[in-house]
Design a protein around this motif. Structure first.
Motif, PDB file in Angstrom:
ATOM      1  N   PRO A  27      11.276 -39.727 -10.296  1.00 57.36           N
ATOM      2  CA  PRO A  27       9.840 -39.892 -10.548  1.00 57.36           C
ATOM      3  C   PRO A  27       9.121 -38.577 -10.876  1.00 57.36           C
ATOM      4  CG  PRO A  27      10.467 -41.170  -8.643  1.00 57.36           C
ATOM      5  CD  PRO A  27      11.662 -40.324  -9.011  1.00 57.36           C
ATOM      6  N   VAL A  28       9.642 -37.462 -10.384  1.00 58.79           N
ATOM      7  CA  VAL A  28       9.017 -36.167 -10.701  1.00 58.79           C
ATOM      8  C   VAL A  28       9.781 -35.419 -11.787  1.00 58.79           C
ATOM      9  CG1 VAL A  28       7.861 -35.920  -8.489  1.00 58.79           C
ATOM     10  CG2 VAL A  28      10.150 -34.998  -8.767  1.00 58.79           C
ATOM     11  N   GLY A  29      10.960 -35.896 -12.123  1.00 60.78           N
ATOM     12  CA  GLY A  29      11.693 -35.362 -13.259  1.00 60.78           C
ATOM     13  C   GLY A  29      12.631 -34.216 -12.929  1.00 60.78           C
ATOM     14  N   PRO A  30      13.475 -33.863 -13.899  1.00 55.76           N
ATOM     15  CA  PRO A  30      14.506 -32.855 -13.678  1.00 55.76           C
ATOM     16  C   PRO A  30      13.965 -31.426 -13.513  1.00 55.76           C
ATOM     17  CG  PRO A  30      14.562 -33.619 -15.944  1.00 55.76           C
ATOM     18  CD  PRO A  30      13.586 -34.487 -15.214  1.00 55.76           C
ATOM     19  N   ALA A  31      12.735 -31.158 -13.901  1.00 49.50           N
ATOM     20  CA  ALA A  31      12.192 -29.801 -13.763  1.00 49.50           C
ATOM     21  C   ALA A  31      11.966 -29.423 -12.304  1.00 49.50           C
ATOM     22  CB  ALA A  31      10.894 -29.665 -14.551  1.00 49.50           C
ATOM     23  N   ALA A  32      11.922 -30.399 -11.410  1.00 50.34           N
ATOM     24  CA  ALA A  32      11.735 -30.129  -9.976  1.00 50.34           C
ATOM     25  C   ALA A  32      12.957 -30.603  -9.190  1.00 50.34           C
ATOM     26  CB  ALA A  32      10.473 -30.794  -9.470  1.00 50.34           C
ATOM     27  N   SER A  33      14.131 -30.262  -9.694  1.00 54.29           N
ATOM     28  CA  SER A  33      15.388 -30.618  -9.026  1.00 54.29           C
ATOM     29  C   SER A  33      15.736 -29.556  -7.992  1.00 54.29           C
ATOM     30  CB  SER A  33      16.516 -30.715 -10.064  1.00 54.29           C
ATOM     31  OG  SER A  33      16.282 -31.770 -10.962  1.00 54.29           O
ATOM     32  N   THR A 100      28.490 -34.394  -7.299  1.00 53.58           N
ATOM     33  CA  THR A 100      28.136 -33.321  -8.227  1.00 53.58           C
ATOM     34  C   THR A 100      26.761 -33.528  -8.856  1.00 53.58           C
ATOM     35  OG1 THR A 100      29.243 -34.425 -10.070  1.00 53.58           O
ATOM     36  CG2 THR A 100      30.555 -32.843  -8.769  1.00 53.58           C
ATOM     37  N   LEU A 101      26.286 -34.770  -8.841  1.00 49.39           N
ATOM     38  CA  LEU A 101      24.959 -35.101  -9.347  1.00 49.39           C
ATOM     39  C   LEU A 101      24.407 -36.244  -8.518  1.00 49.39           C
ATOM     40  CD1 LEU A 101      22.669 -34.824 -11.457  1.00 49.39           C
ATOM     41  CD2 LEU A 101      23.934 -36.458 -12.877  1.00 49.39           C
ATOM     42  N   TRP A 102      23.134 -36.117  -8.119  1.00 53.71           N
ATOM     43  CA  TRP A 102      22.470 -37.126  -7.291  1.00 53.71           C
ATOM     44  C   TRP A 102      21.094 -37.347  -7.886  1.00 53.71           C
ATOM     45  CZ3 TRP A 102      21.976 -36.239  -1.296  1.00 53.71           C
ATOM     46  CH2 TRP A 102      21.200 -37.237  -0.718  1.00 53.71           C
ATOM     47  N   LYS A 103      20.875 -38.539  -8.424  1.00 57.00           N
ATOM     48  CA  LYS A 103      19.576 -38.895  -8.993  1.00 57.00           C
ATOM     49  C   LYS A 103      19.018 -40.089  -8.231  1.00 57.00           C
ATOM     50  CE  LYS A 103      21.126 -39.465 -13.233  1.00 57.00           C
ATOM     51  NZ  LYS A 103      21.165 -39.696 -14.684  1.00 57.00           N
ATOM     52  N   ASP A 104      17.788 -39.965  -7.763  1.00 57.08           N
ATOM     53  CA  ASP A 104      17.106 -41.056  -7.071  1.00 57.08           C
ATOM     54  C   ASP A 104      15.995 -41.607  -7.956  1.00 57.08           C
ATOM     55  OD1 ASP A 104      18.425 -41.365  -4.627  1.00 57.08           O
ATOM     56  OD2 ASP A 104      17.232 -39.829  -3.630  1.00 57.08           O
ATOM     57  N   TYR A 105      16.013 -42.919  -8.147  1.00 52.73           N
ATOM     58  CA  TYR A 105      14.966 -43.629  -8.882  1.00 52.73           C
ATOM     59  C   TYR A 105      14.205 -44.486  -7.879  1.00 52.73           C
ATOM     60  CZ  TYR A 105      17.645 -42.399 -13.058  1.00 52.73           C
ATOM     61  OH  TYR A 105      18.304 -41.721 -14.045  1.00 52.73           O
ATOM     62  N   MET A 128       8.842 -24.411  -1.465  1.00 50.06           N
ATOM     63  CA  MET A 128       9.349 -24.908  -2.752  1.00 50.06           C
ATOM     64  C   MET A 128      10.392 -23.958  -3.354  1.00 50.06           C
ATOM     65  SD  MET A 128       7.933 -27.772  -3.276  1.00 50.06           S
ATOM     66  CE  MET A 128       6.582 -28.762  -2.692  1.00 50.06           C
ATOM     67  N   SER A 129      10.995 -23.126  -2.528  1.00 51.57           N
ATOM     68  CA  SER A 129      11.989 -22.162  -3.026  1.00 51.57           C
ATOM     69  C   SER A 129      13.235 -22.843  -3.575  1.00 51.57           C
ATOM     70  CB  SER A 129      12.380 -21.196  -1.905  1.00 51.57           C
ATOM     71  OG  SER A 129      13.024 -21.882  -0.840  1.00 51.57           O
ATOM     72  N   TRP A 130      13.400 -24.120  -3.307  1.00 51.21           N
ATOM     73  CA  TRP A 130      14.558 -24.885  -3.746  1.00 51.21           C
ATOM     74  C   TRP A 130      14.457 -25.348  -5.194  1.00 51.21           C
ATOM     75  CZ3 TRP A 130      12.687 -29.455  -5.404  1.00 51.21           C
ATOM     76  CH2 TRP A 130      11.462 -29.867  -4.872  1.00 51.21           C
ATOM     77  N   ILE A 131      13.308 -25.255  -5.816  1.00 51.56           N
ATOM     78  CA  ILE A 131      13.111 -25.848  -7.146  1.00 51.56           C
ATOM     79  C   ILE A 131      14.054 -25.227  -8.168  1.00 51.56           C
ATOM     80  CG2 ILE A 131      11.512 -26.109  -9.092  1.00 51.56           C
ATOM     81  CD1 ILE A 131       9.300 -26.607  -7.094  1.00 51.56           C
ATOM     82  N   TYR A 132      14.742 -26.112  -8.873  1.00 54.07           N
ATOM     83  CA  TYR A 132      15.683 -25.744  -9.931  1.00 54.07           C
ATOM     84  C   TYR A 132      15.359 -26.616 -11.140  1.00 54.07           C
ATOM     85  CZ  TYR A 132      20.061 -25.364 -12.511  1.00 54.07           C
ATOM     86  OH  TYR A 132      20.999 -25.162 -13.496  1.00 54.07           O
ATOM     87  N   ASP A 133      15.181 -26.018 -12.282  1.00 52.94           N
ATOM     88  CA  ASP A 133      14.873 -26.772 -13.501  1.00 52.94           C
ATOM     89  C   ASP A 133      16.172 -27.256 -14.145  1.00 52.94           C
ATOM     90  OD1 ASP A 133      14.012 -27.859 -15.880  1.00 52.94           O
ATOM     91  OD2 ASP A 133      12.759 -26.157 -16.445  1.00 52.94           O
ATOM     92  N   ALA A 134      16.452 -28.536 -13.960  1.00 48.36           N
ATOM     93  CA  ALA A 134      17.680 -29.136 -14.501  1.00 48.36           C
ATOM     94  C   ALA A 134      17.434 -29.843 -15.828  1.00 48.36           C
ATOM     95  CB  ALA A 134      18.263 -30.113 -13.488  1.00 48.36           C
ATOM     96  N   THR A 135      16.314 -29.549 -16.468  1.00 49.13           N
ATOM     97  CA  THR A 135      16.011 -30.140 -17.769  1.00 49.13           C
ATOM     98  C   THR A 135      17.181 -29.871 -18.725  1.00 49.13           C
ATOM     99  OG1 THR A 135      13.655 -29.813 -17.386  1.00 49.13           O
ATOM    100  CG2 THR A 135      14.353 -30.181 -19.679  1.00 49.13           C
ATOM    101  N   GLY A 136      17.637 -30.902 -19.380  1.00 50.57           N
ATOM    102  CA  GLY A 136      18.747 -30.773 -20.321  1.00 50.57           C
ATOM    103  C   GLY A 136      20.117 -30.817 -19.668  1.00 50.57           C
ATOM    104  N   GLN A 137      20.178 -30.847 -18.345  1.00 48.71           N
ATOM    105  CA  GLN A 137      21.471 -30.891 -17.643  1.00 48.71           C
ATOM    106  C   GLN A 137      21.787 -32.270 -17.081  1.00 48.71           C
ATOM    107  OE1 GLN A 137      20.509 -27.161 -15.169  1.00 48.71           O
ATOM    108  NE2 GLN A 137      22.728 -27.160 -15.401  1.00 48.71           N
ATOM    109  N   ILE A 138      20.751 -33.090 -16.909  1.00 46.62           N
ATOM    110  CA  ILE A 138      21.007 -34.410 -16.331  1.00 46.62           C
ATOM    111  C   ILE A 138      20.480 -35.495 -17.255  1.00 46.62           C
ATOM    112  CG2 ILE A 138      21.078 -33.619 -13.982  1.00 46.62           C
ATOM    113  CD1 ILE A 138      18.262 -34.624 -13.581  1.00 46.62           C
TER     114      ILE A 138
END
Length: 138
Positions: A27-33, A100-105, A128-138
């Motif tokens: 719901p918040v997208g891969p930019a906040a992975s 290796t990948l976990w996506k919640d809808y 929020m130090s955990w934020i990883y931008d996974a755009t284009g990876q998932i």
């Protein structure tokens, strides 16, 4: 992994995640992975650690090779008495017995509608130090 998550046994949760695992709340997208067991647990704790009670309810589990889909629900109860039942579809990719990948809808508005009025403010103040931008990876 789901039993460990239900028990909020963070070390056991980490043991099921690959070193480069990506977790994304869709719901918040891969930019906040989040990426990696440590950061994924930091991310999970933001939502689950403040709860008085957290229960995962089993549902349909379907696997096709390395891809696993899990339709389930979770009951969240806050210390202030509010309760929400959240319905999820989770997609895992599994290699060498590690996720290796976990996506919640899920429907974020369901959470916002039932969470305490302070929930969004608490979220805004969270680490929020955990934020990883996974755009284009998932």
């Amino acid at each position: 992994m789901w039993k460990a998550l239900s028990e909020r046994d963070w070390d056991a949760v980490k043991s099921h995640l690959a070193d480069d695992c990506i977790y994304a709340d869709m719901p918040v997208g891969p930019a906040a992975s989040a990426r990696g067991p440590e950061d994924i647990v930091k991310r999970l704790k933001i939502g689950l650690e403040p709860l008085a009670s957290y229960v995962n309810h089993d549902g349909l589990l379907v696997a096709d090779g390395a891809t696993v889909m899990y339709e389930h629900s979770e009951t969240w109860e806050w210390r202030t008495g509010e309760t929400a039942v959240l319905r999820f579809v989770t997609v895992h990719h599994v290699q060498n017995d590690r996720i290796t990948l976990w996506k919640d809808y899920w429907d974020m508005s369901a959470l916002v509608n039932f969470a305490p009025s302070t929930w969004l403010d608490d979220l805004a103040r969270a680490d929020m130090s955990w934020i990883y931008d996974a755009t284009g990876q998932i």
